[in-house]
Design a protein around this motif. Structure first.
Motif, PDB file in Angstrom:
ATOM      1  N   PRO A 208       0.831  -1.211   0.000  1.00 38.74           N
ATOM      2  CA  PRO A 208       0.000   0.000   0.000  1.00 38.74           C
ATOM      3  C   PRO A 208       0.863   1.259   0.000  1.00 38.74           C
ATOM      4  CG  PRO A 208       0.068  -0.942   2.193  1.00 38.74           C
ATOM      5  CD  PRO A 208       0.783  -1.910   1.295  1.00 38.74           C
ATOM      6  N   GLU A 210       1.102   3.924   1.909  1.00 41.21           N
ATOM      7  CA  GLU A 210       1.711   4.381   3.164  1.00 41.21           C
ATOM      8  C   GLU A 210       2.893   3.505   3.568  1.00 41.21           C
ATOM      9  OE1 GLU A 210      -1.294   1.306   4.359  1.00 41.21           O
ATOM     10  OE2 GLU A 210      -1.237   2.986   2.947  1.00 41.21           O
ATOM     11  N   GLN A 211       2.837   2.225   3.228  1.00 37.23           N
ATOM     12  CA  GLN A 211       3.947   1.324   3.575  1.00 37.23           C
ATOM     13  C   GLN A 211       5.157   1.618   2.699  1.00 37.23           C
ATOM     14  OE1 GLN A 211       2.923  -2.816   4.338  1.00 37.23           O
ATOM     15  NE2 GLN A 211       4.776  -3.475   3.292  1.00 37.23           N
ATOM     16  N   THR A 217       0.670   0.530   8.741  1.00 38.91           N
ATOM     17  CA  THR A 217      -0.273   0.377   9.841  1.00 38.91           C
ATOM     18  C   THR A 217      -0.924  -0.997   9.717  1.00 38.91           C
ATOM     19  OG1 THR A 217      -2.228   1.220   8.671  1.00 38.91           O
ATOM     20  CG2 THR A 217      -0.752   2.854   9.673  1.00 38.91           C
ATOM     21  N   ALA A 219      -3.864  -1.507   8.864  1.00 38.52           N
ATOM     22  CA  ALA A 219      -4.656  -1.460   7.635  1.00 38.52           C
ATOM     23  C   ALA A 219      -3.813  -1.774   6.403  1.00 38.52           C
ATOM     24  CB  ALA A 219      -5.312  -0.089   7.487  1.00 38.52           C
ATOM     25  N   SER A 220      -2.493  -1.671   6.522  1.00 36.01           N
ATOM     26  CA  SER A 220      -1.614  -1.986   5.390  1.00 36.01           C
ATOM     27  C   SER A 220      -1.706  -3.463   5.021  1.00 36.01           C
ATOM     28  CB  SER A 220      -0.170  -1.614   5.724  1.00 36.01           C
ATOM     29  OG  SER A 220      -0.060  -0.254   6.076  1.00 36.01           O
ATOM     30  N   TYR A 223      -4.857  -4.046   2.994  1.00 43.98           N
ATOM     31  CA  TYR A 223      -4.687  -3.626   1.600  1.00 43.98           C
ATOM     32  C   TYR A 223      -3.996  -4.741   0.807  1.00 43.98           C
ATOM     33  CZ  TYR A 223      -3.074  -0.714  -2.363  1.00 43.98           C
ATOM     34  OH  TYR A 223      -2.806  -0.195  -3.608  1.00 43.98           O
ATOM     35  N   THR A 275      -5.766   5.664   3.759  1.00 55.55           N
ATOM     36  CA  THR A 275      -6.042   4.720   4.852  1.00 55.55           C
ATOM     37  C   THR A 275      -7.347   5.028   5.575  1.00 55.55           C
ATOM     38  OG1 THR A 275      -4.660   6.074   6.320  1.00 55.55           O
ATOM     39  CG2 THR A 275      -3.615   4.186   5.250  1.00 55.55           C
ATOM     40  N   LYS A 276      -7.783   6.293   5.597  1.00 57.31           N
ATOM     41  CA  LYS A 276      -9.029   6.623   6.284  1.00 57.31           C
ATOM     42  C   LYS A 276     -10.248   6.045   5.578  1.00 57.31           C
ATOM     43  CE  LYS A 276      -7.646  10.804   8.770  1.00 57.31           C
ATOM     44  NZ  LYS A 276      -7.919  12.250   8.998  1.00 57.31           N
ATOM     45  N   ARG A 278     -10.164   3.122   4.071  1.00 60.25           N
ATOM     46  CA  ARG A 278      -9.967   1.680   4.077  1.00 60.25           C
ATOM     47  C   ARG A 278     -10.496   1.089   5.386  1.00 60.25           C
ATOM     48  NH1 ARG A 278      -3.928   0.535   3.816  1.00 60.25           N
ATOM     49  NH2 ARG A 278      -4.098   2.102   2.155  1.00 60.25           N
ATOM     50  N   GLN A 280     -10.203  -0.291   8.891  1.00 60.06           N
ATOM     51  CA  GLN A 280      -9.190   0.040   9.881  1.00 60.06           C
ATOM     52  C   GLN A 280      -8.748  -1.156  10.708  1.00 60.06           C
ATOM     53  OE1 GLN A 280      -7.833   3.384  10.141  1.00 60.06           O
ATOM     54  NE2 GLN A 280      -8.829   3.177   8.137  1.00 60.06           N
TER      55      GLN A 280
END
Length: 479
Positions: A208, A210-211, A217, A219-220, A223, A275-276, A278, A280
């Motif tokens: 994802p 952010e990763q 996180t 949430a990653s 994803y 992420t928001k 997705r 959580q």
């Protein structure tokens, strides 16, 4: 065959009983115990070997992972060493779960780091989709149903896997369970670790946004699981399923067959870049996964979208035209007598008390509810730590038994709702339960492939019947 662990050996194959490589003199047995048989994998930070444990009489297979960066000039060797040691610690912490490989050993020999772990006999999902073709919707439901609780387990231990992809998911041949492997990229979160920027790691196509910038996180992982699912559904590389001009996934264009809107919506929410937007948490995905209107690989819960957790005391209208039915059946006029509401998830099983006084229902909300025949709630039993899969009643109408994803069978009093016995012993979800005709014994069937016979009065396990190679989902007792 014995396989030499020296990365620079020109002829690594050796005779079965050899202790030293005939080509380079390298010691063949690791820790004077584990004998490599052949190389089964190679990655950026090391190599993987199939091996045998010669200390045990049964000589079980195991897996050896050798730390050996393939491109030292392009890798950070200190980081790679830290990651390799971290994987050993992750496996030691998490390996008690039946769907995570158990760590057997971790040590250094001849200048190389090694870890030895449980061998998972089965194909990874890249091999499976290549051999059998794209997954069906039903198979994806089952994958999510089986693997999400594993993610829930590791997240509760404050661990992010960070490398979920088809290669790292193996279907165990003996049980059909999905096993999550390769914790080399996993990260433990402690305190405010979620707020700190870390290392970019993982497989690019499944990673994802952010990763990719070091801000993984929980949430990653969700994803990456979503990307894994659309790859399995289409058998198309994720890079080809993403429209870079629009910044959106276009995976549904590549499907061979139509898909339900429920699953498509669930996957699209897993695949959200921000992420928001997705999911959580795993719990949030499971809540949608087990909504009563969903048709899963485990069966149809409701044919149409409707109220959550509804039991209907009704009968289905005959499918044949009335003129084709026998004379005595033409006058039947089936109608709903009562609609019983109260469960917070799908209703999985219903049973009448043998004397017909009460109706019991078991649900994914982990409860059993008892109703009278007027449709009024008589009692709610907080029955299990997992979903209630099946319920049954004793012939004399005094006892009720339930089985669950928490691997237990429980026996209850119909009138008081009191717990009589908890039967422990199954190693996987218990899917079916039934009393014997005289009511003295209880029989249970499980995803662990066994049928178990219990003595109700004491809860003692009398016999375990083995032989099935897959789940036991239904049982019957001869009169």
């Amino acid at each position: 065959m014995s396989y030499c662990l020296n990365p620079y050996c020109s002829r690594p194959q050796n005779p079965d009983a050899a202790n030293f490589c005939t080509a380079c003199g390298f010691r063949l047995r690791l820790g004077d115990r584990y004998r490599p048989l052949n190389r089964i994998g190679r990655g950026g930070f090391g190599r993987t070997f199939l091996a045998v444990d010669e200390y045990k009489p049964s000589r079980p297979l195991c897996v050896i992972k050798q730390f050996f960066p393939q491109n030292p000039s392009q890798q950070d060797p200190e980081l790679a060493t830290v990651l390799f040691r971290r994987e050993a610690m992750q496996l030691e912490q998490l390996g008690s779960h039946p769907q995570i490989p158990e760590l057997l050993a971790h040590f250094e020999q001849a200048g190389y780091h090694y870890l030895v772990q449980e061998f998972i006999d089965g194909q990874n999902l890249v091999q499976e989709v290549t051999e059998r073709g794209a997954f069906t919707e039903q198979q994806i439901w089952h994958l999510l149903d089986d693997l999400l609780p594993v993610l829930e387990f590791i997240h509760h231990h404050h661990v992010i896997h960070r490398d979920i992809k088809p290669q790292n998911i193996i279907r165990r041949a003996s049980t059909g369970q999905y096993v999550l492997v390769d914790f080399g990229a996993a990260k433990t979160l402690e305190g405010t670790a979620l707020e700190r920027t870390g290392t970019s790691i993982g497989s690019a196509e499944f990673t994802p946004p952010e990763q990719a910038i070091g801000k993984a996180t929980f949430a990653s992982d969700l994803y990456s699981l979503g990307v894994t699912c659309i790859y399995l559904l289409t058998h198309v590389r994720p890079a080809e399923l993403f429209d870079t001009e629009e910044g959106t996934w276009v995976w549904q264009r590549h499907l061979d067959r139509p898909m339900s809107g429920v699953l498509a919506s669930l996957l699209d929410k897993l695949l959200q870049g921000p992420t928001k937007r997705r999911y959580q948490s795993v719990e949030a995905v499971l809540e949608d996964l087990h909504a009563p209107e969903i048709v899963t690989g485990l069966g149809v819960v409701a044919g149409e979208r409707g109220e959550r957790g509804v039991v209907q005391a009704a009968s289905v209208k005959p499918e044949l035209p009335e003129t084709m039915l026998p004379e005595e059946e033409r006058s039947l006029n089936w109608r709903c007598q009562h609609t019983l509401t109260g469960h917070q998830s799908w209703v999985r099983s219903v049973v009448f008390q043998s004397n017909g006084a009460l109706l019991a229902s078991g649900s994914g909300d982990r409860t059993v509810k008892l109703w009278n025949l007027e449709g009024e709630l008589h009692r709610t039993i907080a029955a299990h730590a997992g979903w209630v899969r099946a319920i049954t009643t004793s012939p004399n109408g005094e006892l009720l038994a339930s089985c669950s994803n928490d691997r237990t069978v429980k026996v209850w009093q119909w009138q008081t709702g009191e717990l009589v016995q908890t039967l422990n012993g199954h190693t996987d979800w218990v899917r079916s339960v039934m009393f014997s005709p005289e009511g003295k014994h209880l029989i249970s069937g499980s995803q662990d492939g066994t049928v178990r016979i219990w003595y109700v009065a004491t809860g003692k396990l009398l016999q375990t019947l083995r032989g099935h190679e897959h789940w036991v989902t239904s049982i019957a007792v001869a009169p």
